[in-house]
Scaffold this motif. Structure first.
Motif, PDB file in Angstrom:
ATOM      1  N   LYS A 102      -2.312   2.015  -8.808  1.00 61.35           N
ATOM      2  CA  LYS A 102      -2.257   1.920  -7.344  1.00 61.35           C
ATOM      3  C   LYS A 102      -3.287   2.828  -6.674  1.00 61.35           C
ATOM      4  O   LYS A 102      -3.857   2.466  -5.650  1.00 61.35           O
ATOM      5  N   ASN A 112      -6.793  -1.337  -3.423  1.00 59.77           N
ATOM      6  CA  ASN A 112      -6.905  -0.548  -2.205  1.00 59.77           C
ATOM      7  C   ASN A 112      -7.599  -1.286  -1.063  1.00 59.77           C
ATOM      8  O   ASN A 112      -7.524  -0.855   0.084  1.00 59.77           O
ATOM      9  N   THR A 113      -8.256  -2.377  -1.355  1.00 56.81           N
ATOM     10  CA  THR A 113      -8.838  -3.224  -0.310  1.00 56.81           C
ATOM     11  C   THR A 113      -7.766  -4.133   0.275  1.00 56.81           C
ATOM     12  O   THR A 113      -7.701  -4.334   1.491  1.00 56.81           O
ATOM     13  N   ALA A 154      -4.301  -3.737  -0.022  1.00 57.65           N
ATOM     14  CA  ALA A 154      -3.073  -3.049   0.398  1.00 57.65           C
ATOM     15  C   ALA A 154      -2.955  -2.789   1.901  1.00 57.65           C
ATOM     16  O   ALA A 154      -1.885  -3.033   2.470  1.00 57.65           O
ATOM     17  N   PRO A 155      -3.995  -2.318   2.595  1.00 58.34           N
ATOM     18  CA  PRO A 155      -3.800  -2.000   4.014  1.00 58.34           C
ATOM     19  C   PRO A 155      -3.469  -3.199   4.903  1.00 58.34           C
ATOM     20  O   PRO A 155      -2.820  -3.040   5.927  1.00 58.34           O
ATOM     21  N   GLY A 156      -3.904  -4.391   4.533  1.00 60.27           N
ATOM     22  CA  GLY A 156      -3.699  -5.559   5.387  1.00 60.27           C
ATOM     23  C   GLY A 156      -2.606  -6.495   4.936  1.00 60.27           C
ATOM     24  O   GLY A 156      -2.410  -7.558   5.527  1.00 60.27           O
ATOM     25  N   THR A 157      -1.886  -6.127   3.884  1.00 62.88           N
ATOM     26  CA  THR A 157      -0.898  -7.021   3.288  1.00 62.88           C
ATOM     27  C   THR A 157       0.306  -6.209   2.843  1.00 62.88           C
ATOM     28  O   THR A 157       0.174  -5.059   2.448  1.00 62.88           O
ATOM     29  N   GLU A 158       1.466  -6.813   2.898  1.00 61.35           N
ATOM     30  CA  GLU A 158       2.651  -6.173   2.328  1.00 61.35           C
ATOM     31  C   GLU A 158       2.538  -6.333   0.811  1.00 61.35           C
ATOM     32  O   GLU A 158       2.853  -7.377   0.255  1.00 61.35           O
TER      33      GLU A 158
END
Length: 140
Positions: free
Chosen positions: A115, A122-123, A125-129
């Protein structure tokens, strides 16, 4: 001195109304760009999920020698859920199955490394659950 950034390059070309192809280095992937779908190729969402799973496996390959983590194999299962408006993957769930005799604590350490250091992970993760588990392969 500035650090040298890693760069990536892919070229994609439409072959017909049913298929395109992406080329990188000496490799190619058939792409499902048919509006009706093409069961013989990955569609864009499936490619993203495949990239995520490859990122996880590559991350495991990278850290196992550092952690001296012993394993016999790794399998990743990834499922995405698409929302229509706006069109995007609203959630992605994964299961990383590791064939190992390592302790649960060491398995947790491996998962944390996946993770923390995964470029695609890490690309996305911020925009998706994005959530999932790393589990031990059941003994046969």
């Amino acid at each position: 001195m500035a650090e040298q950034k890693m760069r990536f390059h892919v070229e994609s070309k439409r072959c017909s109304a049913h298929q395109s192809v992406a080329v990188c280095k000496q490799a190619s992937i058939d792409l499902d760009t048919d509006l009706a779908g093409n069961p013989e190729a990955f569609n864009p969402a499936e490619l993203l999920l495949a990239a995520l799973s490859a990122c996880m496996i590559k991350g495991i390959e990278r850290v196992t020698p550092i952690l001296k983590f012993q394993l016999r194999g790794v399998e990743v299962k990834v499922d995405g859920v698409r929302q229509d408006v706006p069109p995007r993957l609203e959630s992605i769930r994964y299961e990383i199955i590791v064939d190992t005799d390592e302790s649960d604590q060491r398995m947790n350490l491996l998962h944390e490394n996946v993770k923390k250091y995964g470029t695609v992970f890490n690309t996305v993760a911020p925009g998706t659950e994005l959530s999932g588990v790393l589990v031990r392969k059941p003994a046969v």
